[in-house]
Design a protein around this motif. Sequence first.
Motif, PDB file in Angstrom:
ATOM      1  N   ALA A   1       0.842  -1.196   0.000  1.00  0.00           N
ATOM      2  CA  ALA A   1       0.000   0.000   0.000  1.00  0.00           C
ATOM      3  C   ALA A   1       0.882   1.253   0.000  1.00  0.00           C
ATOM      4  O   ALA A   1       1.966   1.270   0.586  1.00  0.00           O
ATOM      5  CB  ALA A   1      -0.913  -0.006   1.217  1.00  0.00           C
ATOM      6  N   PHE A   2       0.397   2.296  -0.666  1.00  0.00           N
ATOM      7  CA  PHE A   2       1.138   3.547  -0.733  1.00  0.00           C
ATOM      8  C   PHE A   2       0.155   4.710  -0.694  1.00  0.00           C
ATOM      9  O   PHE A   2      -1.048   4.520  -0.515  1.00  0.00           O
ATOM     10  CB  PHE A   2       2.053   3.580  -1.972  1.00  0.00           C
ATOM     11  CG  PHE A   2       1.336   3.430  -3.291  1.00  0.00           C
ATOM     12  CD1 PHE A   2       1.066   4.538  -4.080  1.00  0.00           C
ATOM     13  CD2 PHE A   2       0.950   2.175  -3.758  1.00  0.00           C
ATOM     14  CE1 PHE A   2       0.421   4.404  -5.302  1.00  0.00           C
ATOM     15  CE2 PHE A   2       0.309   2.033  -4.976  1.00  0.00           C
ATOM     16  CZ  PHE A   2       0.037   3.150  -5.752  1.00  0.00           C
ATOM     17  N   ASN A   3       0.649   5.923  -0.857  1.00  0.00           N
ATOM     18  CA  ASN A   3      -0.187   7.116  -0.771  1.00  0.00           C
ATOM     19  C   ASN A   3       0.267   8.162  -1.784  1.00  0.00           C
ATOM     20  O   ASN A   3       1.176   7.906  -2.573  1.00  0.00           O
ATOM     21  CB  ASN A   3      -0.173   7.669   0.670  1.00  0.00           C
ATOM     22  CG  ASN A   3       1.231   7.989   1.146  1.00  0.00           C
ATOM     23  OD1 ASN A   3       2.042   8.544   0.430  1.00  0.00           O
ATOM     24  ND2 ASN A   3       1.534   7.609   2.378  1.00  0.00           N
ATOM     25  N   ILE A   4      -0.335   9.327  -1.736  1.00  0.00           N
ATOM     26  CA  ILE A   4       0.006  10.402  -2.679  1.00  0.00           C
ATOM     27  C   ILE A   4       1.441  10.884  -2.462  1.00  0.00           C
ATOM     28  O   ILE A   4       2.162  11.173  -3.428  1.00  0.00           O
ATOM     29  CB  ILE A   4      -0.995  11.577  -2.557  1.00  0.00           C
ATOM     30  CG1 ILE A   4      -2.430  11.116  -2.821  1.00  0.00           C
ATOM     31  CG2 ILE A   4      -0.596  12.734  -3.471  1.00  0.00           C
ATOM     32  CD1 ILE A   4      -2.693  10.559  -4.197  1.00  0.00           C
ATOM     33  N   ALA A   5       1.880  10.966  -1.210  1.00  0.00           N
ATOM     34  CA  ALA A   5       3.259  11.389  -0.928  1.00  0.00           C
ATOM     35  C   ALA A   5       4.256  10.425  -1.568  1.00  0.00           C
ATOM     36  O   ALA A   5       5.234  10.864  -2.187  1.00  0.00           O
ATOM     37  CB  ALA A   5       3.494  11.470   0.581  1.00  0.00           C
ATOM     38  N   ASP A   6       4.009   9.130  -1.420  1.00  0.00           N
ATOM     39  CA  ASP A   6       4.879   8.128  -2.040  1.00  0.00           C
ATOM     40  C   ASP A   6       4.893   8.298  -3.554  1.00  0.00           C
ATOM     41  O   ASP A   6       5.940   8.180  -4.200  1.00  0.00           O
ATOM     42  CB  ASP A   6       4.415   6.718  -1.698  1.00  0.00           C
ATOM     43  CG  ASP A   6       4.446   6.424  -0.208  1.00  0.00           C
ATOM     44  OD1 ASP A   6       5.276   7.012   0.503  1.00  0.00           O
ATOM     45  OD2 ASP A   6       3.632   5.594   0.233  1.00  0.00           O
ATOM     46  N   SER A   7       3.727   8.570  -4.122  1.00  0.00           N
ATOM     47  CA  SER A   7       3.621   8.763  -5.577  1.00  0.00           C
ATOM     48  C   SER A   7       4.416   9.987  -6.022  1.00  0.00           C
ATOM     49  O   SER A   7       5.093   9.955  -7.053  1.00  0.00           O
ATOM     50  CB  SER A   7       2.158   8.907  -5.984  1.00  0.00           C
ATOM     51  OG  SER A   7       1.435   7.759  -5.626  1.00  0.00           O
ATOM     52  N   ALA A   8       4.348  11.068  -5.245  1.00  0.00           N
ATOM     53  CA  ALA A   8       5.102  12.280  -5.577  1.00  0.00           C
ATOM     54  C   ALA A   8       6.606  12.007  -5.522  1.00  0.00           C
ATOM     55  O   ALA A   8       7.355  12.449  -6.398  1.00  0.00           O
ATOM     56  CB  ALA A   8       4.723  13.417  -4.624  1.00  0.00           C
ATOM     57  N   ILE A   9       7.033  11.278  -4.497  1.00  0.00           N
ATOM     58  CA  ILE A   9       8.458  10.936  -4.376  1.00  0.00           C
ATOM     59  C   ILE A   9       8.905  10.081  -5.560  1.00  0.00           C
ATOM     60  O   ILE A   9       9.960  10.328  -6.159  1.00  0.00           O
ATOM     61  CB  ILE A   9       8.736  10.222  -3.044  1.00  0.00           C
ATOM     62  CG1 ILE A   9       8.527  11.192  -1.870  1.00  0.00           C
ATOM     63  CG2 ILE A   9      10.143   9.630  -3.014  1.00  0.00           C
ATOM     64  CD1 ILE A   9       8.485  10.521  -0.507  1.00  0.00           C
ATOM     65  N   CYS A  10       8.108   9.085  -5.929  1.00  0.00           N
ATOM     66  CA  CYS A  10       8.457   8.212  -7.066  1.00  0.00           C
ATOM     67  C   CYS A  10       8.493   8.978  -8.379  1.00  0.00           C
ATOM     68  O   CYS A  10       9.406   8.796  -9.192  1.00  0.00           O
ATOM     69  CB  CYS A  10       7.484   7.049  -7.158  1.00  0.00           C
ATOM     70  SG  CYS A  10       7.733   5.828  -5.872  1.00  0.00           S
ATOM     71  N   LEU A  11       7.493   9.841  -8.589  1.00  0.00           N
ATOM     72  CA  LEU A  11       7.481  10.657  -9.805  1.00  0.00           C
ATOM     73  C   LEU A  11       8.704  11.571  -9.835  1.00  0.00           C
ATOM     74  O   LEU A  11       9.353  11.728 -10.875  1.00  0.00           O
ATOM     75  CB  LEU A  11       6.183  11.464  -9.900  1.00  0.00           C
ATOM     76  CG  LEU A  11       6.035  12.364 -11.118  1.00  0.00           C
ATOM     77  CD1 LEU A  11       6.175  11.578 -12.419  1.00  0.00           C
ATOM     78  CD2 LEU A  11       4.703  13.098 -11.079  1.00  0.00           C
ATOM     79  N   GLY A  12       9.038  12.150  -8.691  1.00  0.00           N
ATOM     80  CA  GLY A  12      10.237  12.983  -8.607  1.00  0.00           C
ATOM     81  C   GLY A  12      11.488  12.191  -8.930  1.00  0.00           C
ATOM     82  O   GLY A  12      12.378  12.666  -9.646  1.00  0.00           O
ATOM     83  N   ALA A  13      11.587  10.960  -8.438  1.00  0.00           N
ATOM     84  CA  ALA A  13      12.747  10.112  -8.719  1.00  0.00           C
ATOM     85  C   ALA A  13      12.842   9.779 -10.207  1.00  0.00           C
ATOM     86  O   ALA A  13      13.933   9.802 -10.796  1.00  0.00           O
ATOM     87  CB  ALA A  13      12.680   8.836  -7.890  1.00  0.00           C
ATOM     88  N   VAL A  14      11.698   9.494 -10.827  1.00  0.00           N
ATOM     89  CA  VAL A  14      11.690   9.217 -12.274  1.00  0.00           C
ATOM     90  C   VAL A  14      12.167  10.452 -13.034  1.00  0.00           C
ATOM     91  O   VAL A  14      12.977  10.351 -13.973  1.00  0.00           O
ATOM     92  CB  VAL A  14      10.281   8.774 -12.740  1.00  0.00           C
ATOM     93  CG1 VAL A  14      10.169   8.790 -14.257  1.00  0.00           C
ATOM     94  CG2 VAL A  14       9.954   7.396 -12.191  1.00  0.00           C
ATOM     95  N   LEU A  15      11.689  11.622 -12.636  1.00  0.00           N
ATOM     96  CA  LEU A  15      12.111  12.856 -13.298  1.00  0.00           C
ATOM     97  C   LEU A  15      13.603  13.131 -13.088  1.00  0.00           C
ATOM     98  O   LEU A  15      14.257  13.688 -13.979  1.00  0.00           O
ATOM     99  CB  LEU A  15      11.270  14.037 -12.828  1.00  0.00           C
ATOM    100  CG  LEU A  15       9.822  14.032 -13.314  1.00  0.00           C
ATOM    101  CD1 LEU A  15       9.028  15.174 -12.680  1.00  0.00           C
ATOM    102  CD2 LEU A  15       9.749  14.105 -14.832  1.00  0.00           C
ATOM    103  N   LEU A  16      14.142  12.751 -11.943  1.00  0.00           N
ATOM    104  CA  LEU A  16      15.593  12.878 -11.734  1.00  0.00           C
ATOM    105  C   LEU A  16      16.355  12.034 -12.753  1.00  0.00           C
ATOM    106  O   LEU A  16      17.368  12.478 -13.308  1.00  0.00           O
ATOM    107  CB  LEU A  16      15.974  12.434 -10.324  1.00  0.00           C
ATOM    108  CG  LEU A  16      15.704  13.387  -9.181  1.00  0.00           C
ATOM    109  CD1 LEU A  16      16.084  12.738  -7.849  1.00  0.00           C
ATOM    110  CD2 LEU A  16      16.441  14.693  -9.362  1.00  0.00           C
ATOM    111  N   ILE A  17      15.874  10.830 -12.995  1.00  0.00           N
ATOM    112  CA  ILE A  17      16.517   9.945 -13.973  1.00  0.00           C
ATOM    113  C   ILE A  17      16.390  10.529 -15.376  1.00  0.00           C
ATOM    114  O   ILE A  17      17.356  10.548 -16.145  1.00  0.00           O
ATOM    115  CB  ILE A  17      15.930   8.521 -13.885  1.00  0.00           C
ATOM    116  CG1 ILE A  17      16.290   7.897 -12.531  1.00  0.00           C
ATOM    117  CG2 ILE A  17      16.410   7.652 -15.042  1.00  0.00           C
ATOM    118  CD1 ILE A  17      15.533   6.635 -12.190  1.00  0.00           C
TER     119      ILE A  17
END
Length: 164
Positions: A136-152
Motif C-alpha cells: 500500500a502507498f499514498n500520494i506522498a509516495d507517488s510524488a516521491i516516485c514521480l520525482g525520482a523518475v524525473l531525476l533519472i
Amino acid sequence: MLNLFTQTGWRFLWLAVIALGLDQYTKTLVVNKIELYQAIQVTPFFNLTHVYNYGAAFSFLHDAGGWQRWFFSIIAILVTSLVLWWLKQTTKNQVILPVAFSLIVGGALGNAYDRLVHGYVIDFLVVYYQDWYWPAFNIADSAICLGAVLLIVDMFKNKEEQDA
C-alpha cells in the motif's frame, strides 16, 4: 528575496505545496470515510484500503519497536533540507530537475508529518494482480516516485546535451 524565488528552482515550490496538500487531504478523507483495513475495490486491479505503515518503504522496519518513527522523521527532515538546498542551486533555465526536487520535498514532508503527528504513515492505494499485491502507498509516495523518475529523465537529458 523575490529574485531567489524567480531565478532559482524555488520557483517550483508550489508543486511541493500541492503534493503535500493533496497528500494530507486524501489521507484525511481516508481516515474519515474508510474503516481501518477496509478495502474498497475500484477496479479489478486497484483498491482503496486504509492501513498504517509504521516503517518506511515496503514497511521496512515496521516492527522495530517505535524508534523507527523518530529515525525516519529525522532522515526525512535532513533529506528535505538537502533537497531544498539543491533546489536553490538550480538555475532559471532548468525545469525537470527543480520539478523533481519539488515533488520529492512535498512527498517527504507529507510522510514526515504523518510520522511526527500520528506515529505512522497513512497508506491507502493498493495495486494488485490476482494474489500478488504491491505494498500500500499514498500520494506522498507517488510524488516521491514521480520525482525520482524525473531525476533519472533529467540525468539522461543532461548526458545527451553534454555529449552533443
